[in-house]
Scaffold this motif. Structure first.
Motif, PDB file in Angstrom:
ATOM      1  N   ALA A 122      57.659 121.747  50.643  1.00 47.29           N
ATOM      2  CA  ALA A 122      56.597 120.757  50.805  1.00 47.29           C
ATOM      3  C   ALA A 122      55.744 121.113  52.018  1.00 47.29           C
ATOM      4  O   ALA A 122      56.190 121.861  52.888  1.00 47.29           O
ATOM      5  CB  ALA A 122      57.212 119.370  50.986  1.00 47.29           C
ATOM      6  N   ASP A 160      56.417 120.691  46.082  1.00 49.07           N
ATOM      7  CA  ASP A 160      55.526 119.544  46.172  1.00 49.07           C
ATOM      8  C   ASP A 160      54.251 119.936  46.896  1.00 49.07           C
ATOM      9  O   ASP A 160      54.233 120.051  48.123  1.00 49.07           O
ATOM     10  CB  ASP A 160      56.253 118.405  46.907  1.00 49.07           C
ATOM     11  CG  ASP A 160      55.425 117.131  46.933  1.00 49.07           C
ATOM     12  OD1 ASP A 160      54.523 116.980  46.083  1.00 49.07           O
ATOM     13  OD2 ASP A 160      55.673 116.289  47.810  1.00 49.07           O
ATOM     14  N   ASP A 161      53.201 120.146  46.113  1.00 54.51           N
ATOM     15  CA  ASP A 161      51.886 120.387  46.715  1.00 54.51           C
ATOM     16  C   ASP A 161      51.811 121.584  47.646  1.00 54.51           C
ATOM     17  O   ASP A 161      51.043 121.561  48.604  1.00 54.51           O
ATOM     18  CB  ASP A 161      51.489 119.159  47.558  1.00 54.51           C
ATOM     19  CG  ASP A 161      50.342 118.407  46.908  1.00 54.51           C
ATOM     20  OD1 ASP A 161      49.589 119.039  46.154  1.00 54.51           O
ATOM     21  OD2 ASP A 161      50.213 117.202  47.172  1.00 54.51           O
ATOM     22  N   LYS A 175      52.849 111.523  41.894  1.00 53.31           N
ATOM     23  CA  LYS A 175      53.485 112.817  41.579  1.00 53.31           C
ATOM     24  C   LYS A 175      54.649 113.086  42.538  1.00 53.31           C
ATOM     25  O   LYS A 175      55.765 113.394  42.130  1.00 53.31           O
ATOM     26  CB  LYS A 175      52.456 113.970  41.686  1.00 53.31           C
ATOM     27  CG  LYS A 175      51.236 113.804  40.836  1.00 53.31           C
ATOM     28  CD  LYS A 175      50.314 115.001  40.945  1.00 53.31           C
ATOM     29  CE  LYS A 175      49.735 115.206  42.349  1.00 53.31           C
ATOM     30  NZ  LYS A 175      48.814 114.126  42.757  1.00 53.31           N
ATOM     31  N   THR A 176      54.353 112.978  43.816  1.00 56.15           N
ATOM     32  CA  THR A 176      55.399 113.234  44.804  1.00 56.15           C
ATOM     33  C   THR A 176      56.537 112.223  44.661  1.00 56.15           C
ATOM     34  O   THR A 176      57.717 112.578  44.768  1.00 56.15           O
ATOM     35  CB  THR A 176      54.815 113.193  46.225  1.00 56.15           C
ATOM     36  OG1 THR A 176      53.836 114.236  46.331  1.00 56.15           O
ATOM     37  CG2 THR A 176      55.885 113.415  47.285  1.00 56.15           C
ATOM     38  N   THR A 234      54.273 119.976  41.830  1.00 55.41           N
ATOM     39  CA  THR A 234      53.176 119.012  41.805  1.00 55.41           C
ATOM     40  C   THR A 234      51.935 119.678  42.379  1.00 55.41           C
ATOM     41  O   THR A 234      52.016 120.495  43.293  1.00 55.41           O
ATOM     42  CB  THR A 234      53.464 117.739  42.643  1.00 55.41           C
ATOM     43  OG1 THR A 234      53.377 118.084  44.030  1.00 55.41           O
ATOM     44  CG2 THR A 234      54.841 117.169  42.351  1.00 55.41           C
ATOM     45  N   VAL A 236      59.105 113.494  42.050  1.00 51.68           N
ATOM     46  CA  VAL A 236      59.999 114.593  42.443  1.00 51.68           C
ATOM     47  C   VAL A 236      60.879 114.195  43.629  1.00 51.68           C
ATOM     48  O   VAL A 236      62.017 114.653  43.755  1.00 51.68           O
ATOM     49  CB  VAL A 236      59.222 115.907  42.748  1.00 51.68           C
ATOM     50  CG1 VAL A 236      58.620 116.461  41.476  1.00 51.68           C
ATOM     51  CG2 VAL A 236      58.183 115.724  43.829  1.00 51.68           C
ATOM     52  N   GLU A 237      60.366 113.317  44.462  1.00 50.70           N
ATOM     53  CA  GLU A 237      61.157 112.810  45.581  1.00 50.70           C
ATOM     54  C   GLU A 237      62.402 112.081  45.065  1.00 50.70           C
ATOM     55  O   GLU A 237      63.502 112.211  45.619  1.00 50.70           O
ATOM     56  CB  GLU A 237      60.294 111.854  46.404  1.00 50.70           C
ATOM     57  CG  GLU A 237      60.954 111.266  47.629  1.00 50.70           C
ATOM     58  CD  GLU A 237      60.045 110.240  48.305  1.00 50.70           C
ATOM     59  OE1 GLU A 237      59.336 109.497  47.600  1.00 50.70           O
ATOM     60  OE2 GLU A 237      60.050 110.196  49.552  1.00 50.70           O
ATOM     61  N   ILE A 278      61.886 122.421  43.643  1.00 51.41           N
ATOM     62  CA  ILE A 278      60.813 121.432  43.636  1.00 51.41           C
ATOM     63  C   ILE A 278      59.746 121.890  44.620  1.00 51.41           C
ATOM     64  O   ILE A 278      60.036 122.097  45.802  1.00 51.41           O
ATOM     65  CB  ILE A 278      61.357 120.047  44.023  1.00 51.41           C
ATOM     66  CG1 ILE A 278      62.301 119.563  42.918  1.00 51.41           C
ATOM     67  CG2 ILE A 278      60.221 119.059  44.253  1.00 51.41           C
ATOM     68  CD1 ILE A 278      63.004 118.255  43.225  1.00 51.41           C
ATOM     69  N   ARG A 296      60.057 113.069  53.001  1.00 51.94           N
ATOM     70  CA  ARG A 296      58.929 112.359  53.605  1.00 51.94           C
ATOM     71  C   ARG A 296      59.321 111.285  54.606  1.00 51.94           C
ATOM     72  O   ARG A 296      58.576 111.008  55.536  1.00 51.94           O
ATOM     73  CB  ARG A 296      58.056 111.728  52.527  1.00 51.94           C
ATOM     74  CG  ARG A 296      57.363 112.775  51.685  1.00 51.94           C
ATOM     75  CD  ARG A 296      56.222 112.193  50.943  1.00 51.94           C
ATOM     76  NE  ARG A 296      56.681 111.256  49.921  1.00 51.94           N
ATOM     77  CZ  ARG A 296      55.870 110.707  49.026  1.00 51.94           C
ATOM     78  NH1 ARG A 296      54.588 110.982  49.062  1.00 51.94           N
ATOM     79  NH2 ARG A 296      56.350 109.901  48.126  1.00 51.94           N
ATOM     80  N   VAL A 331      63.714 121.733  48.010  1.00 51.48           N
ATOM     81  CA  VAL A 331      62.352 121.195  47.994  1.00 51.48           C
ATOM     82  C   VAL A 331      61.457 121.974  48.958  1.00 51.48           C
ATOM     83  O   VAL A 331      61.829 122.188  50.117  1.00 51.48           O
ATOM     84  CB  VAL A 331      62.340 119.707  48.422  1.00 51.48           C
ATOM     85  CG1 VAL A 331      60.929 119.149  48.394  1.00 51.48           C
ATOM     86  CG2 VAL A 331      63.262 118.893  47.526  1.00 51.48           C
TER      87      VAL A 331
END
Ligand SMILES: Nc1ncnc2c1ncn2[C@@H]1O[C@H](COP(=O)(O)OP(=O)(O)O)[C@@H](O)[C@H]1O
Ligand SMILES: [Mg+2]
Length: 406
Positions: free
Chosen positions: A123, A339-340, A36-37, A366, A40-41, A337, A53, A121
């Motif tokens: 995260a 992310d989690d 998933k990540t 995500t 979008v990454e 975005i 990341r 983003v």
């Protein structure tokens, strides 16, 4: 703006992948480690040329299975829709070489991609915006500078290059003991001089750009914080330029390009010997910080976990505003975005964040399980499932039943 289609080759865990997105909110769900990540990454990387990341691009290229050849590089292709006008952005990430980019099949410089696609983003790593060393906050600022203006992206690159070259020279001078005897150090100082002027000029431009960005960011971030933080404390920001402490400005002009450049040069002269002894750049934009305060107390070291999250989210939401998130024209608003992040937040912050992201033309989220998401998000769902057997390809899904495979 929104991304309607994504095609990946040898990006992270994906051999090939094709995916279609609708505008609005899309949620990618599936157990951890499914990719998933990674998806979008890939999208964010095209617009920022950096990953939330990793610091190096090589991790982005798919690692081969035993017995397989190493892929030459990864390719990310995106179809971006801006007011009905479609563009195909392509970025090739090549092992050990400079990235290559195309827009509608015409070669461009990679940094030109961000003019066509802006992303913000969120995260779990964002906690480090508050907690980690200044480098993380400088990068936060510089990433958005690069997205907001292509000339600033260029400035960033040049500054990095000159900083590196001057650093390499200082390392050499350290080895040769140049700082230790007066005779040697005056010869060495002459060698440094060329670099000093270049670095001081670029660093001054960068500091000015960052300060301007922070001036725009602060009210946006403070407003976001009021909405998101139940504690209701005031968030304020301050760009801390180290040069302002070393050689304090006497007049307004000392903050402008010429005055600032002169102060940086003066600072370098002052610390030249120490630089040669330690072998590192000690004066410039690469030493600065973005300081964060809640009700005038520094956030670092004082804020609770929840408060830290509120501040981190507010910085991102603030950046979203500065990049065009409040624009009347929905096509100007960056793609968001997340992310989690929802799983990390308490109920109140979840609900507040959900309300604030809705004006975006596109939000990609995500989450391991849909239960982590606030109910008010009326989202398209895509389940991401890794399929070792399928080897290459696939995916699709604009409906709730679509699936993404490896
Ligand atoms: N360069 C790479 N080559 C191959 N696999 C990778 C690469 N980088 C990450 N992965 C794999 O991708 C998976 C993680 O995917 P990710 O998108 O982070 O999952 P999640 O669905 O939890 O967000 C891990 O199994 C990891 O080993
Ligand atoms: Mg993930």
């Amino acid at each position: 703006m929104y991304v309607s289609d994504v095609a990946l080759d040898d990006f992270r865990s994906y051999r090939h992948a094709l995916l279609h997105f609708e505008p609005g909110v899309t949620v990618l769900t599936g157990p951890n480690g499914q990719g998933k990540t990674n998806l979008v990454e890939a999208i964010a990387f095209v617009s920022t040329l950096s990953s939330h990341r990793v610091g190096t691009d090589s991790a982005l290229v798919r690692a081969p299975r035993p017995g397989e050849n190493v892929p030459a590089g990864a390719v990310v292709r995106l179809k971006v829709n801006k007011e009905g006008r479609e563009r195909i952005l392509e970025l090739e990430i090549i092992n050990g070489k400079a990235n290559r980019a195309k827009i509608n099949r015409t070669k461009v410089r990679p940094r030109e991609l961000s003019a066509e696609l802006k992303t913000v983003v969120f995260a779990p790593e964002d906690l480090s915006l508050v907690r980690a060393e200044p480098a993380v906050r400088r990068r936060f600022l510089d990433d958005y500078l690069g997205q907001s203006d292509i000339r600033l992206a260029q400035l960033k690159t040049e500054h990095e290059k000159v900083l590196k070259q001057r650093g390499a020279l200082l390392k050499q001078l350290k080895k040769s003991g140049a700082g230790l005897s007066p005779a040697n150090s005056s010869a060495a100082a002459a060698t440094l001089q060329v670099w000093n002027e270049q670095l001081a000029n670029l660093a001054a431009k960068l500091i000015i750009a960052r300060k301007e960005f922070v001036t725009q960011l602060e009210p946006e971030a403070a407003l976001a914080h009021q909405k998101i933080a139940p504690e209701g404390r005031d968030l304020s920001l301050r760009y801390q330029a180290k040069i302002d402490e070393l050689i304090p400005a006497q007049t307004e002009a000392d903050h402008e390009l010429e005055g600032l450049t002169a102060r940086l040069l003066q600072g370098m002269a002052q610390r030249a010997q120490e630089e040669m002894i330690r072998g590192v750049n000690l004066v410039g934009a690469h030493r600065d910080d973005l300081e964060l305060y809640l009700d005038h107390l520094p956030v670092k070291g004082y804020a609770s976990h929840g408060e830290t999250w509120s501040v981190a989210l507010s910085l991102r939401l603030g950046a979203y505003g500065v990049l065009g998130g409040n624009s009347e024209d929905i096509a100007q608003r960056p793609v968001l975005i997340l992310d989690d992040v929802f799983a990390e937040l308490d109920e109140k912050r979840r609900a507040a964040l959900a309300q604030m992201i809705l004006p975006a033309q596109q939000v990609l989220i995500t989450a391991a399980v849909p239960q982590d998401l606030p109910e008010c998000l009326n989202a398209h769902q895509i389940r991401v499932r890794r399929d070792e057997a399928a080897g290459s390809l696939i995916l699709d899904a604009t409906t709730s039943e679509g699936e993404a495979h490896e």
